[in-house]
Design an enzyme around this catalytic site. Structure first.
Site, PDB file in Angstrom:
ATOM      1  CE  LYS A 168      -1.702   2.925   1.977  1.00  0.00           C
ATOM      2  NZ  LYS A 168      -1.575   4.442   1.733  1.00  0.00           N
ATOM      3  N   GLY A 225       7.115   5.391   7.835  1.00  0.00           N
ATOM      4  CA  GLY A 225       6.281   6.790   7.677  1.00  0.00           C
ATOM      5  C   GLY A 225       6.392   7.354   8.955  1.00  0.00           C
ATOM      6  N   GLY A 247       2.903   5.461  12.970  1.00  0.00           N
ATOM      7  CA  GLY A 247       3.313   4.403  13.334  1.00  0.00           C
ATOM      8  C   GLY A 247       2.680   3.829  14.759  1.00  0.00           C
ATOM      9  CD  GLU A 289      13.476   1.257   9.374  1.00  0.00           C
ATOM     10  OE1 GLU A 289      13.914   2.194  10.048  1.00  0.00           O
ATOM     11  OE2 GLU A 289      14.182   0.021   9.347  1.00  0.00           O
ATOM     12  CB  THR A 343       7.021   8.961  15.138  1.00  0.00           C
ATOM     13  OG1 THR A 343       8.427   8.818  14.807  1.00  0.00           O
ATOM     14  CG2 THR A 343       6.825   8.280  16.677  1.00  0.00           C
TER      15      THR A 343
HETATM   16  P1  NAD Z   1       2.507   8.941   6.953  1.00  0.00           P
HETATM   17  O1  NAD Z   1       2.891   8.331   8.273  1.00  0.00           O
HETATM   18  O2  NAD Z   1       1.660  10.212   6.885  1.00  0.00           O
HETATM   19  O3  NAD Z   1       2.289   7.876   5.823  1.00  0.00           O
HETATM   20  C1  NAD Z   1       2.884   6.853   5.467  1.00  0.00           C
HETATM   21  C2  NAD Z   1       1.991   5.724   5.015  1.00  0.00           C
HETATM   22  O4  NAD Z   1       1.275   5.348   6.055  1.00  0.00           O
HETATM   23  C3  NAD Z   1       1.244   6.117   3.839  1.00  0.00           C
HETATM   24  O5  NAD Z   1       0.934   5.158   2.750  1.00  0.00           O
HETATM   25  C4  NAD Z   1      -0.218   6.463   4.313  1.00  0.00           C
HETATM   26  O6  NAD Z   1      -1.377   6.245   3.481  1.00  0.00           O
HETATM   27  C5  NAD Z   1      -0.191   5.205   5.556  1.00  0.00           C
HETATM   28  N1  NAD Z   1      -1.184   5.495   6.707  1.00  0.00           N
HETATM   29  C6  NAD Z   1      -1.745   6.737   7.061  1.00  0.00           C
HETATM   30  N2  NAD Z   1      -2.467   6.536   8.181  1.00  0.00           N
HETATM   31  C7  NAD Z   1      -2.408   5.329   8.209  1.00  0.00           C
HETATM   32  C8  NAD Z   1      -2.868   4.480   9.408  1.00  0.00           C
HETATM   33  N3  NAD Z   1      -3.756   4.880  10.251  1.00  0.00           N
HETATM   34  N4  NAD Z   1      -2.777   2.790   9.407  1.00  0.00           N
HETATM   35  C9  NAD Z   1      -2.067   2.459   8.518  1.00  0.00           C
HETATM   36  N5  NAD Z   1      -1.667   3.114   7.455  1.00  0.00           N
HETATM   37  C10 NAD Z   1      -1.713   4.563   7.459  1.00  0.00           C
HETATM   38  O7  NAD Z   1       4.089   9.359   6.431  1.00  0.00           O
HETATM   39  P2  NAD Z   1       4.629   9.949   4.949  1.00  0.00           P
HETATM   40  O8  NAD Z   1       4.057  11.663   5.076  1.00  0.00           O
HETATM   41  O9  NAD Z   1       4.038   9.318   3.791  1.00  0.00           O
HETATM   42  O10 NAD Z   1       6.075  10.014   5.022  1.00  0.00           O
HETATM   43  C11 NAD Z   1       6.968  11.001   5.805  1.00  0.00           C
HETATM   44  C12 NAD Z   1       7.233  10.336   7.115  1.00  0.00           C
HETATM   45  O11 NAD Z   1       7.989   9.090   6.957  1.00  0.00           O
HETATM   46  C13 NAD Z   1       8.451  11.164   7.819  1.00  0.00           C
HETATM   47  O12 NAD Z   1       8.034  11.182   9.362  1.00  0.00           O
HETATM   48  C14 NAD Z   1       9.506  10.225   7.775  1.00  0.00           C
HETATM   49  O13 NAD Z   1      10.527  10.493   8.631  1.00  0.00           O
HETATM   50  C15 NAD Z   1       9.067   8.918   7.785  1.00  0.00           C
HETATM   51  N6  NAD Z   1      10.003   8.123   7.018  1.00  0.00           N
HETATM   52  C16 NAD Z   1      10.846   7.247   7.675  1.00  0.00           C
HETATM   53  C17 NAD Z   1      11.603   6.534   7.175  1.00  0.00           C
HETATM   54  C18 NAD Z   1      12.536   5.465   7.635  1.00  0.00           C
HETATM   55  O14 NAD Z   1      13.051   4.468   7.169  1.00  0.00           O
HETATM   56  N7  NAD Z   1      12.595   5.564   9.222  1.00  0.00           N
HETATM   57  C19 NAD Z   1      12.056   6.453   5.686  1.00  0.00           C
HETATM   58  C20 NAD Z   1      11.340   7.538   4.879  1.00  0.00           C
HETATM   59  C21 NAD Z   1      10.190   8.312   5.852  1.00  0.00           C
END
Ligand code: NAD
Length: 500
Positions: free
Chosen positions: A195, A249, A254, A271, A251
């Site tokens: 997804k 995504g 997460g 992550e 924290t």
């Molecule tokens: P996000 O947390 O908004 O979304 C990430 C994913 O989660 C998307 O596919 C989103 O549709 C999905 N999602 C949203 N709500 C959900 C829920 N309730 N249940 C399950 N899935 C859900 O993050 P973003 O804005 O897409 O990305 C940026 C963030 O990702 C930043 O905080 C960044 O630090 C983090 N990130 C971490 C790493 C790592 O390896 N540690 C790598 C890249 C990005």
């Protein structure tokens, strides 16, 4: 497979075509509802095209397909077949690298130079690396004989796939993160429902199209369900037929993923975000180190979880450090991501730009000074842009210092010696990455060893590579991606005994 317009990767105004369809049970198809959603070019704000908008019924189909493929086919038990399929996938990516390069720049706004590394070529190389690993992996290990409770027994340990993996990914480095989950999960014998983030559906549907068109990966083994609805990710976390969630995504999300997955006690791999420190000790080449710190935060407009966004410098050298960093940042303004010389491209969308600007306003309100950058450049007609910014004069407890901004914003903090520098670096809810610079290698390594983070670069050394585990301490995550640990995340451990 999508086509590029053949003009190369000039992202401002580029037109690319992507795969619109989702992938369920070996079939590229529209959403059952017929709904689609748009994907846009961050450099222009213009719509590139549409992708199928998966709804709950499509995710249900995808999970059912993945479950069937895991439970009833030879995928989970035939290592040689899986290795062959993954090598086919690697070769397919290599064949389509040029069109994927253009697509990636157009959809993510990433500088094209990064597609030669983390945005495309490196994660593709990672598929081959993990195929080799699966081929030579010790799936069983013999523990010899013992007599527990007086019963002579021969014992061994077997590693086997976890089952159905729900992979949920963000938009900033989509191929890197999609492939760092999908490739090891498949190599380990799992089946996967991917997804992707709503901002980058085409980078994921391209993977689906390659799997169907150019590999022997059986139906149901990989399913790709782009959606405009975050609830689709939540549905994957809640579904009792899914054995493991692999999430990258923020924290905040997460935490929700973990809570949702708790109801069915799923294995959860996370992550998450970061606010990593770039520590310069008093015997370092200050100008050289500060130039690297500036370059790092400008890269991909700071949209990298492991990017160092807190520059921690000796108090006595603060003014020199600020001047050196500002001088480099001033030479790295936001630019056309299709230009091979660009380091800082656009940010992904208006919401993200507004969020970055909100933090910069907070910095000024809190008594900080924006030494350079931080403005919306007026040299572009559309799109979402912030020139890389350097912020000084904020206390350590300021939100701008503590929270992840996910943009090109570097805050400078003074330290009073090595111990204080370590304390500042560790004074964070996050623990993803870090960097330390010193003229004395042993002193730098000593500081690196005391930093509570999953990765550290010493004097410019780079840890990023398919064989190097990556992940976070504290609220930056649970588990490791890439390397042998990143493969073993997708394995269960079974201990077996027979009479000796
Ligand atoms: P996000 O947390 O908004 O979304 C990430 C994913 O989660 C998307 O596919 C989103 O549709 C999905 N999602 C949203 N709500 C959900 C829920 N309730 N249940 C399950 N899935 C859900 O993050 P973003 O804005 O897409 O990305 C940026 C963030 O990702 C930043 O905080 C960044 O630090 C983090 N990130 C971490 C790493 C790592 O390896 N540690 C790598 C890249 C990005």
């Amino acid at each position: 497979m999508g086509r590029s317009d053949g003009t190369g990767a000039t992202a401002v105004g580029v037109s690319v075509a992507g795969e619109e369809r989702l992938l369920v049970d070996g079939e590229l198809r529209q959403a059952r509802s017929g709904a689609t959603f748009t994907t846009s070019n961050p450099a222009t704000g213009e719509v590139l095209g549409v992708a199928a908008d998966a709804g709950p019924e499509d995710v249900g189909d995808a999970v059912a397909a993945a479950r069937r493929a895991f439970d009833t086919t030879r995928w989970s038990t035939d290592v040689a077949f899986r290795v062959r399929c993954l090598r086919q996938l690697h070769d397919a990516f290599v064949r389509h690298a040029d069109e994927l390069r253009a697509l990636t720049v157009a959809e993510t706004g990433s500088p094209v130079s990064l597609t030669r590394s983390a945005q495309l070529d490196d994660p593709v190389a990672g598929i081959a690396w993990v195929a080799d690993l699966a081929e030579r992996y010790p799936w069983e290990s013999d523990l010899g004989n013992a007599a527990p409770l007086g019963i002579p027994s021969h014992r061994w340990v077997r590693r086997e796939a976890t089952g159905v993996v729900g992979a949920i990914t963000p938009w900033n480095v989509p191929h890197q993160i999609n492939l760092a989950k999908v490739a090891p999960a498949l190599a380990a014998g799992n089946t996967v429902v991917l997804k992707p983030a709503p901002d980058t559906p085409w980078c994921a549907t391209a993977l689906g199209a390659l799997v169907v068109g150019e590999t022997d990966i059986p139906p149901g083994v990989l399913n790709v369900v782009p959606s405009s609805d975050h609830g689709i990710g939540a549905a994957l976390c809640a579904d009792p037929r899914v054995d493991q969630v692999s999430f990258t995504g923020s924290t905040a999300t997460g935490r929700t993923v973990m809570a949702t997955a708790a109801a069915t006690v799923k294995k959860v791999f996370l992550e998450l975000g970061g606010k990593s420190a770039f520590v310069v000790l008093d015997d370092a080449d200050l100008r050289g180190a500060c130039a690297v710190a500036a370059f790092t935060v400008a890269t991909h407009a700071g949209q990298g979880c492991a990017i160092t966004t807190r520059l921690v410098v000796p108090r006595a050298l603060l003014d020199d450090a600020v001047a050196a960093t500002a001088a480099t940042l001033a030479k790295l303004p936001a630019g056309d991501p299709g230009d091979p010389g660009t380091v800082c491209g656009p940010v992904i969308n208006a919401r993200q730009r507004d969020r970055i600007e909100g933090y910069l306003a907070l910095a000024v309100d809190g008594g900080g000074e924006i030494v350079v950058g931080g403005r919306r450049p007026d040299r572009f007609d559309g799109g979402f842009w912030v020139d890389p910014a350097l912020v000084v004069g904020l206390p350590g407890d300021s939100r701008v210092v503590r929270e992840e901004i996910f943009g090109p914003v570097l805050v400078v903090l003074p330290h009073d010696g090595d111990g204080d520098a370590v304390a500042i670096a560790n004074d964070s809810p996050y623990g993803l990455s870090g960097s330390v610079w010193s003229g004395d290698r042993d002193r730098a390594v000593s500081v690196a060893n005391r930093m509570r983070t999953g990765t550290v670069g010493v004097n410019g050394g780079l840890w990023y590579s398919p064989d190097v585990p990556f992940g976070g301490y504290r609220q930056s995550g649970i588990g490791r991606e890439m390397g042998v640990p990143g493969f073993e995340e997708y394995l269960e451990t079974k201990s077996i005994a027979e009479p000796a």
